[in-house]
Design an enzyme around this catalytic site. Sequence first.
Site, PDB file in Angstrom:
ATOM      1  N   PHE A  27       0.830  -1.203   0.000  1.00 13.52           N
ATOM      2  CA  PHE A  27       0.000   0.000   0.000  1.00 13.52           C
ATOM      3  C   PHE A  27       0.871   1.262   0.000  1.00 13.52           C
ATOM      4  O   PHE A  27       0.566   2.241  -0.686  1.00 13.52           O
ATOM      5  CB  PHE A  27      -0.937   0.008   1.215  1.00 13.52           C
ATOM      6  CG  PHE A  27      -1.633   1.313   1.428  1.00 13.52           C
ATOM      7  CD1 PHE A  27      -2.720   1.676   0.645  1.00 13.52           C
ATOM      8  CD2 PHE A  27      -1.195   2.206   2.399  1.00 13.52           C
ATOM      9  CE1 PHE A  27      -3.361   2.894   0.824  1.00 13.52           C
ATOM     10  CE2 PHE A  27      -1.831   3.428   2.585  1.00 13.52           C
ATOM     11  CZ  PHE A  27      -2.910   3.766   1.790  1.00 13.52           C
ATOM     12  N   GLU A  28       1.971   1.229   0.750  1.00 13.02           N
ATOM     13  CA  GLU A  28       2.846   2.394   0.864  1.00 13.02           C
ATOM     14  C   GLU A  28       3.850   2.489  -0.288  1.00 13.02           C
ATOM     15  O   GLU A  28       4.758   3.316  -0.254  1.00 13.02           O
ATOM     16  CB  GLU A  28       3.568   2.375   2.212  1.00 13.02           C
ATOM     17  CG  GLU A  28       2.602   2.621   3.368  1.00 13.02           C
ATOM     18  CD  GLU A  28       3.273   2.658   4.727  1.00 13.02           C
ATOM     19  OE1 GLU A  28       4.420   2.176   4.872  1.00 13.02           O
ATOM     20  OE2 GLU A  28       2.637   3.171   5.659  1.00 13.02           O
ATOM     21  N   GLU A  85       4.487   1.912  15.192  1.00 11.77           N
ATOM     22  CA  GLU A  85       5.324   1.632  14.028  1.00 11.77           C
ATOM     23  C   GLU A  85       4.461   1.285  12.825  1.00 11.77           C
ATOM     24  O   GLU A  85       4.705   1.767  11.723  1.00 11.77           O
ATOM     25  CB  GLU A  85       6.290   0.488  14.332  1.00 11.77           C
ATOM     26  CG  GLU A  85       7.149   0.056  13.170  1.00 11.77           C
ATOM     27  CD  GLU A  85       8.145   1.112  12.713  1.00 11.77           C
ATOM     28  OE1 GLU A  85       8.516   1.082  11.520  1.00 11.77           O
ATOM     29  OE2 GLU A  85       8.563   1.967  13.514  1.00 11.77           O
ATOM     30  N   TYR A  88      -2.403  -1.256  10.392  1.00 17.64           N
ATOM     31  CA  TYR A  88      -2.926  -1.704   9.110  1.00 17.64           C
ATOM     32  C   TYR A  88      -4.233  -2.434   9.316  1.00 17.64           C
ATOM     33  O   TYR A  88      -4.364  -3.270  10.220  1.00 17.64           O
ATOM     34  CB  TYR A  88      -1.931  -2.629   8.399  1.00 17.64           C
ATOM     35  CG  TYR A  88      -2.464  -3.160   7.095  1.00 17.64           C
ATOM     36  CD1 TYR A  88      -2.542  -2.343   5.978  1.00 17.64           C
ATOM     37  CD2 TYR A  88      -2.921  -4.467   6.992  1.00 17.64           C
ATOM     38  CE1 TYR A  88      -3.050  -2.826   4.770  1.00 17.64           C
ATOM     39  CE2 TYR A  88      -3.426  -4.957   5.796  1.00 17.64           C
ATOM     40  CZ  TYR A  88      -3.493  -4.125   4.689  1.00 17.64           C
ATOM     41  OH  TYR A  88      -4.004  -4.599   3.508  1.00 17.64           O
ATOM     42  N   VAL A  89      -5.194  -2.108   8.465  1.00 13.51           N
ATOM     43  CA  VAL A  89      -6.486  -2.785   8.429  1.00 13.51           C
ATOM     44  C   VAL A  89      -6.760  -3.119   6.966  1.00 13.51           C
ATOM     45  O   VAL A  89      -6.598  -2.264   6.089  1.00 13.51           O
ATOM     46  CB  VAL A  89      -7.610  -1.896   9.001  1.00 13.51           C
ATOM     47  CG1 VAL A  89      -8.962  -2.579   8.888  1.00 13.51           C
ATOM     48  CG2 VAL A  89      -7.311  -1.515  10.450  1.00 13.51           C
ATOM     49  N   GLY A  97     -14.788   0.334  11.680  1.00 14.76           N
ATOM     50  CA  GLY A  97     -14.160   1.067  12.775  1.00 14.76           C
ATOM     51  C   GLY A  97     -12.987   0.342  13.412  1.00 14.76           C
ATOM     52  O   GLY A  97     -12.629   0.612  14.557  1.00 14.76           O
ATOM     53  N   ASN A 126      -0.991   9.837   2.203  1.00 13.03           N
ATOM     54  CA  ASN A 126      -1.906   8.824   2.732  1.00 13.03           C
ATOM     55  C   ASN A 126      -3.248   9.445   3.111  1.00 13.03           C
ATOM     56  O   ASN A 126      -3.307  10.345   3.943  1.00 13.03           O
ATOM     57  CB  ASN A 126      -1.270   8.151   3.947  1.00 13.03           C
ATOM     58  CG  ASN A 126      -2.025   6.930   4.421  1.00 13.03           C
ATOM     59  OD1 ASN A 126      -3.230   6.808   4.222  1.00 13.03           O
ATOM     60  ND2 ASN A 126      -1.317   6.035   5.077  1.00 13.03           N
ATOM     61  N   TYR A 132      -6.629  10.311  11.221  1.00 15.19           N
ATOM     62  CA  TYR A 132      -5.829  10.629  12.404  1.00 15.19           C
ATOM     63  C   TYR A 132      -6.188  12.010  12.947  1.00 15.19           C
ATOM     64  O   TYR A 132      -6.269  12.202  14.160  1.00 15.19           O
ATOM     65  CB  TYR A 132      -4.331  10.537  12.090  1.00 15.19           C
ATOM     66  CG  TYR A 132      -3.899   9.146  11.706  1.00 15.19           C
ATOM     67  CD1 TYR A 132      -4.115   8.062  12.550  1.00 15.19           C
ATOM     68  CD2 TYR A 132      -3.275   8.904  10.490  1.00 15.19           C
ATOM     69  CE1 TYR A 132      -3.729   6.779  12.194  1.00 15.19           C
ATOM     70  CE2 TYR A 132      -2.872   7.628  10.127  1.00 15.19           C
ATOM     71  CZ  TYR A 132      -3.109   6.575  10.989  1.00 15.19           C
ATOM     72  OH  TYR A 132      -2.729   5.313  10.631  1.00 15.19           O
TER      73      TYR A 132
END
Length: 167
Positions: A27-28, A85, A88-89, A97, A126, A132
Amino acid sequence: MPTVTIRPAREADSATIMRFVRELAEFEREPHSVKSSEEDLRRDGWGDTPMFEALIAEVDGVAVGFALTSRTYSTWEGRPGLFVEDLYVTPDARQYGVGRRLLAAIARRAVERGYRRVDLNVLDWNPARGFYDRLGFRQMADWLPYRLTGPALADLAADDRAADGAA
């Protein structure tokens, strides 16, 4: 509505955590950067002096995410903190949630231990940055992350001037 459960990771979860680490790296846009292995996780997460703690998120008993934290220390606060660190979901579980529950569990752990803060890093592109922000995390625009790795780390470690205390 499915049942979401957050629980402490066990050593037997190492393969699942490793799978999630690889999915997160994908993903990153950094899949090639993952050097760790399931054996590394087993060695460093369990035993006499664990280097990290992890939580596993499950939806109806199926692992759908994780969070991995390590302890930090703030001289300004005079207290430890937790550094997230990895969080992830899986995409299909984000609607339940799960990420919020993982972070709430981390926050509870910090508060119960008398820690004063929880820190994490987020890539500038992101879309989770808004998530956040909504939870109350604040970007620290004045503090820029720096990292020393690879040959530069080895070079500095070998520098004789650094060994004798010279700046």
